[in-house]
Design a protein around this motif. Structure first.
Motif, short mmCIF file in Angstrom:
data_model
loop_
_atom_site.label_atom_id
_atom_site.label_comp_id
_atom_site.label_asym_id
_atom_site.label_seq_id
_atom_site.Cartn_x
_atom_site.Cartn_y
_atom_site.Cartn_z
N GLY A 1 10.03 73.09 -23.01
CA GLY A 1 8.84 73.28 -22.18
C GLY A 1 9.16 73.22 -20.70
O GLY A 1 10.11 73.86 -20.23
N ASP A 2 8.40 72.43 -19.95
CA ASP A 2 8.61 72.30 -18.51
C ASP A 2 9.61 71.20 -18.16
O ASP A 2 9.73 70.82 -17.00
N ASP A 3 10.33 70.71 -19.14
CA ASP A 3 11.32 69.65 -18.94
C ASP A 3 12.67 70.27 -18.60
O ASP A 3 13.40 70.72 -19.50
N LEU A 4 13.00 70.33 -17.32
CA LEU A 4 14.25 70.96 -16.90
C LEU A 4 15.46 70.23 -17.47
O LEU A 4 16.45 70.87 -17.82
N ARG A 5 15.39 68.92 -17.58
CA ARG A 5 16.52 68.19 -18.16
C ARG A 5 16.76 68.61 -19.61
O ARG A 5 17.89 68.83 -20.02
N ALA A 6 15.69 68.73 -20.38
CA ALA A 6 15.82 69.14 -21.79
C ALA A 6 16.36 70.57 -21.87
O ALA A 6 17.24 70.86 -22.70
N GLN A 7 15.85 71.46 -21.02
CA GLN A 7 16.36 72.83 -21.03
C GLN A 7 17.84 72.85 -20.62
O GLN A 7 18.64 73.58 -21.21
N THR A 8 18.21 72.06 -19.63
CA THR A 8 19.61 72.03 -19.18
C THR A 8 20.51 71.53 -20.30
O THR A 8 21.60 72.09 -20.52
N ARG A 9 20.09 70.49 -21.01
CA ARG A 9 20.91 69.99 -22.13
C ARG A 9 21.11 71.06 -23.19
O ARG A 9 22.20 71.24 -23.71
N ARG A 10 20.05 71.78 -23.52
CA ARG A 10 20.17 72.85 -24.52
C ARG A 10 21.13 73.93 -24.03
O ARG A 10 21.99 74.39 -24.77
N VAL A 11 21.01 74.32 -22.78
CA VAL A 11 21.90 75.33 -22.21
C VAL A 11 23.35 74.84 -22.27
O VAL A 11 24.25 75.57 -22.70
N MET A 12 23.59 73.62 -21.84
CA MET A 12 24.96 73.09 -21.84
C MET A 12 25.50 72.94 -23.26
O MET A 12 26.68 73.19 -23.50
N ASP A 13 24.64 72.57 -24.20
CA ASP A 13 25.09 72.48 -25.59
C ASP A 13 25.47 73.86 -26.12
O ASP A 13 26.48 74.00 -26.84
N LEU A 14 24.72 74.89 -25.77
CA LEU A 14 25.07 76.25 -26.18
C LEU A 14 26.38 76.68 -25.56
O LEU A 14 27.24 77.27 -26.23
N ILE A 15 26.57 76.39 -24.27
CA ILE A 15 27.84 76.71 -23.62
C ILE A 15 28.97 75.99 -24.34
O ILE A 15 30.02 76.58 -24.62
N GLY A 16 28.77 74.72 -24.66
CA GLY A 16 29.78 73.95 -25.38
C GLY A 16 30.13 74.57 -26.72
O GLY A 16 31.30 74.60 -27.12
N GLN A 17 29.14 75.10 -27.43
CA GLN A 17 29.39 75.75 -28.71
C GLN A 17 30.21 77.03 -28.55
O GLN A 17 31.11 77.30 -29.35
N VAL A 18 29.88 77.82 -27.54
CA VAL A 18 30.65 79.05 -27.29
C VAL A 18 32.09 78.69 -26.93
O VAL A 18 33.04 79.29 -27.45
N LEU A 19 32.26 77.69 -26.06
CA LEU A 19 33.60 77.27 -25.69
C LEU A 19 34.38 76.79 -26.92
O LEU A 19 35.53 77.21 -27.14
N ALA A 20 33.77 75.93 -27.72
CA ALA A 20 34.44 75.36 -28.90
C ALA A 20 34.86 76.45 -29.88
O ALA A 20 35.93 76.35 -30.51
N ALA A 21 34.05 77.49 -30.02
CA ALA A 21 34.39 78.58 -30.93
C ALA A 21 35.68 79.28 -30.53
O ALA A 21 36.29 79.99 -31.34
#
Length: 134
Positions: A51-71
């Protein structure tokens, strides 16, 4: 011309219209360059989480980046550049607090952060691109 591959790792939402790949893998002799597409805080059904929680959105974005990197056998320690797009630059501190959780004790990558009027997903507050070198 250097050959490269485009990839959409399992577990990372890809474009619903196949308009882009999540990462370009570019061999450079003894090194490999990973150029990640901008990630937004979406789930597998292409809905923005947090939603409007920038911290939550940032965590999701960073987790996705981490998944792409790990792959591709990489970690945040391999990231050399981040390009961040915020819809409200006055919230940069919130973004920075979460980002620092993903780079603890590491030299910070080079970085550009800009404010944009909108992102391609209407509820997205942030989009982050990354470049990594293996």
């Amino acid at each position: 011309m250097t050959a490269f591959t485009l990839d959409n790792p399992a577990g990372v939402p890809s474009s619903p219209h196949k308009a882009f790949s999540n990462v370009a893998v570019i061999p450079l002799g003894e090194r490999t360059l990973l150029m990640l597409a901008g990630q937004v805080a979406w789930d597998d059904d292409h809905r923005i989480v947090g939603g409007d929680d920038l911290r939550a959105q940032t965590r999701r974005v960073m987790d996705l980046i981490g998944q792409v990197l790990a792959a591709h056998g990489a970690t945040f320690a391999d990231v050399v550049n981040l390009r961040t797009f915020l819809t409200d630059i006055s919230r940069i501190r919130e973004y920075g607090e979460v980002r620092s959780e993903y780079f603890p004790g590491l030299p910070a990558p080079t970085s550009t952060t800009v404010e944009v009027s909108a992102l391609f997903m209407p509820d997205a507050l942030i989009e982050v691109e990354a470049t990594a070198v293996l």
